[in-house]
Enzyme design. Structure first.
Site: not given
Length: 391
Positions: A162, A328, A361
């Site tokens: 991320s 995601d 995610h």
């Protein structure tokens, strides 16, 4: 203790965290993208494992937006297990018998590294919104000074998911000669309009809280709990997938058999999100949330290189492993493929794997066997090429 570091025992109780703290910037000011220079700043970090004799086994782990330097073990603030406990440890994928792991709290953070809750030496008060706006590249510049301080010329690997993946890409672009391998996970080379929009909702929730006091809530002895909690709740939804939410909660009621026909938490998913929000306030600073989300919003690696992402990696010697997850939707596979295409355009050494997962995610934080095996295989292959063995 390494020369130039501060003992946590000498700090105020709020800063008395385990691990290391080093004061940097005195010999080389931290030049920020906004034009401000920090002549003195502190970086708090954790290390796991041992640095080998030729200093070739160091892995820099870059944490995500709401992460910190405490990857494994019990978190000193929350008491909960570290965020990468499934991967970090003896014999695990990030094997502390083989590698020396470094994870620092990012500049602008709130767990020991200089950020808006830190004291501004010019005023003797918390920085608040007087703290300069920071970028992902600024975070990496601060990390580079930490790596210099540790006497490490070249990192074996830089890895993160991320926002951590954004830092990995910036490392590979800004300091390719200092990175052997790079593993960006569930990330993108720029923040999309949708992601910026979600962040703006969170920031507005914080700034609308009457306890925010224009960013000077510390001076007022307040905490904008409601606003920060809502910001966390909103963001947390984006980290999950609909299948994962349905599997975990469905439409099940929370501690009741019938609807209340009111606005209490009737559903389990509502109770879960409220808990996420309330617990987040105990470990995170509201102004840091504003600054770090802004850094993510500003990230656009192509724009730093004449609008062409491939230019960020020209003649790169770095070996890349790009990993995405099927469910995601915050950083979808398409965004990760853009990075792969850019690397292919410059004939970089790159592997790409899309992991089947319905966890959304957050899959890079969970015990996903295919992810674990892919990462282990890549790291082991790189380590064997360099002759890095267990100590």
């Amino acid at each position: 203790m390494i020369k130039g570091e501060t003992s946590p025992a000498l700090e105020a109780p709020a800063q008395a965290l385990p691990g290391h703290r080093v004061d940097l910037g005195h010999d080389e000011p931290l030049k920020l993208d906004c034009g401000v220079e920090l002549n003195a700043f502190t970086v708090a970090y954790q290390t796991y494992g041992r640095l080998n004799a030729d200093r070739s086994n160091a892995i820099l782990v870059c944490h995500a937006l709401t992460g910190d330097q405490f990857m494994t073990g019990d978190h000193p603030v929350t008491g909960k297990p570290g965020w990468w406990r499934q991967l970090v440890g003896p014999g695990l994928v990030l094997d502390t018998n083989r590698f020396f792991l470094i994870c620092s709290n990012v500049i602008g953070g709130c767990l020991g590294t200089t950020g808006p809750k830190s004291i501004n030496p010019e005023t003797g008060l918390p920085w608040g919104l007087d703290f300069p706006v920071i970028t992902i590249r600024d975070m990496v510049r601060a990390q580079r000074q930490l790596i210099d301080h540790l006497g490490i010329d070249k990192l074996f690997c830089v890895i993160g998911g991320s926002m951590g993946g954004m830092q990995v890409l910036e490392w590979a672009s800004s300091y390719p000669e200092r990175v052997y391998a790079a593993v960006p996970l569930a990330t993108a080379a720029r923040h999309t309009a949708q992601n910026i929009a979600f962040h703006e909702v969170g920031r507005q929730a914080i700034m609308a809280d009457p306890e925010w006091h224009g960013g000077k809530y510390q001076e007022a002895g307040k905490i904008p709990r409601a606003g920060l909690s809502v910001a966390r709740m909103t963001a947390h939804i984006t980290y999950l997938s609909e299948p994962a939410l349905h599997r975990k909660f469905g439409r099940r009621l929370q501690d009741r058999k019938e609807l209340t026909y009111g606005f209490d938490a009737d559903f389990q998913v509502e109770s879960y999100l409220r808990h996420q929000g309330y617990s987040f306030v105990e470990r995170f600073d509201a102004n840091s949330y504003l600054y770090i989300t802004r850094a993510m919003d500003y990230f656009d690696l192509a724009s730093e290189h004449d609008g062409v992402l491939a230019n960020a990696f020209k003649n790169t010697p770095v070996r890349f492993c790009i990993i995405s997850f099927t469910s995601d939707w915050l950083f979808p596979t398409s965004e990760n493929r853009d990075i792969v295409h850019a690397l292919n355009a410059v004939a970089a050494d790159v592997s790409f794997v899309e992991i089947e997962s319905d966890a959304g995610h957050d899959a890079f934080l969970l015990d996903e066997p295919d992810f674990r095996n892919t990462l282990r295989g890549f790291l082991n292959g790189c380590a064997e090429r360099l002759g890095i063995s267990a100590q």
